[in-house]
Design a protein around this motif. Structure first.
Motif, short mmCIF file in Angstrom:
data_model
loop_
_atom_site.label_atom_id
_atom_site.label_comp_id
_atom_site.label_asym_id
_atom_site.label_seq_id
_atom_site.Cartn_x
_atom_site.Cartn_y
_atom_site.Cartn_z
N ASP A 218 20.67 0.76 -10.58
CA ASP A 218 20.75 1.87 -11.55
C ASP A 218 19.44 1.99 -12.33
O ASP A 218 18.66 1.04 -12.40
N VAL A 219 19.25 3.15 -12.95
CA VAL A 219 18.17 3.29 -13.94
C VAL A 219 18.79 3.59 -15.30
O VAL A 219 19.82 4.28 -15.40
N GLY B 121 21.51 3.84 -7.18
CA GLY B 121 22.72 3.68 -8.01
C GLY B 121 22.89 4.85 -8.96
O GLY B 121 22.68 6.01 -8.57
N ASN B 122 23.23 4.53 -10.21
CA ASN B 122 23.50 5.57 -11.21
C ASN B 122 22.32 5.72 -12.17
O ASN B 122 21.48 4.84 -12.27
N ALA C 134 20.06 11.44 -20.44
CA ALA C 134 18.82 12.21 -20.59
C ALA C 134 17.84 11.97 -19.43
O ALA C 134 16.64 11.84 -19.64
N LEU C 135 18.38 11.95 -18.22
CA LEU C 135 17.50 11.76 -17.06
C LEU C 135 16.55 12.94 -16.92
O LEU C 135 16.97 14.10 -16.97
N ARG D 211 21.59 8.92 -6.05
CA ARG D 211 22.72 8.81 -5.14
C ARG D 211 24.04 8.73 -5.93
O ARG D 211 25.06 9.25 -5.50
N GLY D 212 24.02 8.05 -7.07
CA GLY D 212 25.25 7.84 -7.83
C GLY D 212 25.48 8.87 -8.91
O GLY D 212 25.07 10.02 -8.80
N GLU D 213 26.14 8.41 -9.98
CA GLU D 213 26.47 9.29 -11.11
C GLU D 213 25.27 9.40 -12.05
O GLU D 213 24.53 8.45 -12.23
N ILE D 214 25.17 10.58 -12.69
CA ILE D 214 24.16 10.76 -13.73
C ILE D 214 24.91 10.98 -15.03
O ILE D 214 25.69 11.94 -15.14
N ARG D 215 24.72 10.11 -16.01
CA ARG D 215 25.51 10.23 -17.24
C ARG D 215 25.17 11.54 -17.96
O ARG D 215 26.05 12.24 -18.41
N SER D 216 23.89 11.87 -18.05
CA SER D 216 23.53 13.20 -18.56
C SER D 216 22.09 13.51 -18.16
O SER D 216 21.28 12.61 -17.96
#
Lengths: 224, 303
Positions: free
Chosen positions: A129-130, A147-148, A152-153, A165-170
């Motif tokens: 993840d990052v 990962g996720n 604020a990506l 590839r995974g989820e982006i929180r925001s």
């Protein structure tokens, strides 16, 4: 080179000056024990193995060299890298690959907050993840996250492109999800192959700038 | 910049080694904080009905402490137990906390009360971590868990009182890496409730705020959630209670932390270089704590 016996300064002076004269192509560094600035500023066709955990700014400003950290990396690993490859076998702390101009940074574990902040052409591939605020004001280059991603990506992105590839929180301001093109799939596939991660490039989402913050808009009244 | 270290040993057989394990950790944080250092350690408790007061005075004169003991016994008609080490003394009394505090404040205004509690001892002073360790023989400390701090001040003065850890109430201590931007508004709020401050340090405001929340009925987790609302600034906090070691990082997590855990211990430091000398560290499970999550470790058998 054993960092329990020589200082980081002696090590780096050897890497900067004596290495090329001696024609050495491989350097093994033992007992790094979290010391700062290990193997910074390299400018030689050499491979360097750091056997343990590195502290702040490991392999910063790297040019041409291939550096592998067989452990975790502290803040700012491979910051301002120009070319070559830096691989972290464990996790990386905050600001990995910050302001990197070129080359490839591979993090097999997670990367912490602000990964790739202000990146300027580097390719970053993260196996895990990052953290939040990654790729903030990223100007050029690619970031592939297997990962996720946190909050604020890609805030205020310029031309850098992010693949998750995974989820982006925001997403951050002006970052948007865009359609993956054949070109994107090929690019992600090539980077995954280079990193040695066995994922299907088609599983990734493309995040890039919506370009609404590109130009000053007098009518926006600062309401971004 | 400042350095944080925390250590909790999981087996009572290891309590005797707590100080010795900690010394290289604290010294490892010298570059992050070369000007003051401090340690809060949870040791054997005072007897039931008694409290320990850790005191600091700007003197190493043994007669000063003997005089304090003598005057205390005479004035208050109650025998205290006092053990001293240079500037530092531990006073044990069964009298009410306010009685002891008031008496010390009136008769020995030069004495700073570092901590009050059943189990808590606090040592802090100016100097490099190595100097402070040597001055108070910190390598010999025994106990279940501790938090330590090395300071490079970004605000408020460099004095022993401004060094961390800070304490509030009984058996609560906090050390901080970062800066709180609104300590004075937090202070003004707390002063309305009669809470007294020893210094103008930002960390003291955070420490007293958390302790006040817990005294008002919150558990540590709820108190920390209120910190996210109330405190403006950057912080990684290490906290200790009688049976717990706790860690939290603010939402921006600018201030670093890394945790190592084995069957024998949980060790926390700002950077890995302070963990590198611990036994069996090569096989420890390492992770970087994420922002806004409270990590709590409990001493076995003390819960």
């Amino acid at each position: 080179m054993d960092l329990s016996k020589v200082s980081v300064r002696e090590l780096n002076q050897y890497l900067h000056h004596d290495l090329a004269k001696a024609g050495v192509k491989h350097v093994n560094i033992t007992n790094p024990d979290g010391a700062h600035n290990i193997a910074v500023g390299l400018d030689a066709d050499v491979s360097v193995d750091i056997q343990g955990h590195a502290g702040y700014y490991a392999a910063g400003m790297n040019k041409t060299a291939n550096v592998t950290i067989h452990g975790n990396a502290g803040t700012g690993v491979a910051e301002n890298m120009m070319s070559g490859t830096v691989r972290v076998k464990g996790f990386a702390s905050a600001s990995a690959g910050a302001t990197g101009h070129g080359g490839t940074l591979i993090i097999e574990g997670d990367a912490s907050l602000r990964c790739g902040i202000s990146m300027k052409g580097i390719d970053i591939v993260v196996g895990g993840d990052v953290g939040s605020y990654s790729a903030f004001m990223a100007q050029a280059g690619n970031m592939v996250v297997c990962g996720n991603a946190g909050d604020a990506l890609g805030d205020s992105l310029y031309e850098a492109v992010l693949y998750v590839r995974g989820e982006i929180r925001s997403l951050g301001a002006d970052a948007e999800e865009q359609k993956m093109t054949e070109q994107d799939i090929k690019k992600v596939g090539d980077l995954l192959k280079k990193a040695g991660f066995d994922y299907n490039a088609k599983e990734f989402k493309r995040i890039a700038s919506a370009k609404k913050l590109y130009h000053w808009n007098a009518d926006a009244k600062q309401e971004y | 910049m400042c350095g944080l270290v925390g250590l909790l040993v999981k087996k009572p057989a290891l309590y005797d080694t707590l100080g010795a394990l900690m010394v290289p950790m604290l010294i490892g944080m010298t570059e992050r904080g070369p000007e003051s250092a401090g340690l809060a350690v949870f040791t054997n408790g005072a007897k039931k009905g008694e409290l320990k007061y850790n005191l600091w005075a700007n003197t190493t004169d043994f007669n000063y402490w003997a005089g304090l003991e003598n005057d205390f016994n005479q004035h208050l008609g109650s025998k205290v137990r006092l053990s001293t080490k240079g500037n530092h003394a531990i006073l044990i009394s069964h009298l009410e906390t306010e009685v002891v505090r008031t008496w010390i404040g009136e008769h020995f205004p030069g004495v700073h009360i570092l901590s009050v509690g059943h189990n808590l001892d606090v040592y802090k002073d100016i100097g490099t971590p190595a100097q402070v360790v040597e001055r108070y023989d910190l390598g010999k400390l025994k106990g279940s868990h501790l938090i330590g701090h090395t300071r490079m001040a970004t605000e408020s003065a460099v004095t022993p009182a401004h060094a961390h850890p800070f304490t509030a109430g009984t058996d609560f201590c906090l050390a901080h890496n970062g800066t709180i931007s609104n300590p004075f508004s937090v202070r003004r709020k707390l002063e309305h409730f009669g809470i007294h401050f020893d210094t103008d340090n930002d960390t003291e405001a955070a420490c007293r705020f958390i302790e006040w929340c817990m005294r008002s009925g919150d558990d540590l987790e709820t108190a920390i959630k209120k910190c996210f609302e109330e405190l403006d600034g950057f912080y990684t906090f290490l906290m200790g209670t009688r049976d717990k070691l706790a860690l939290v990082r603010d939402p921006f997590a600018c201030k670093p932390a890394v945790v190592a855990e084995t069957d024998d211990y949980v060790a926390i430091a700002s950077e890995f270089r302070s963990l590198a000398q611990l036994p069996d560290i090569k096989n420890a499970s390492l992770f970087e704590p994420v922002p806004e999550q409270l990590y709590v470790w409990t001493v076995e058998g003390k819960a």
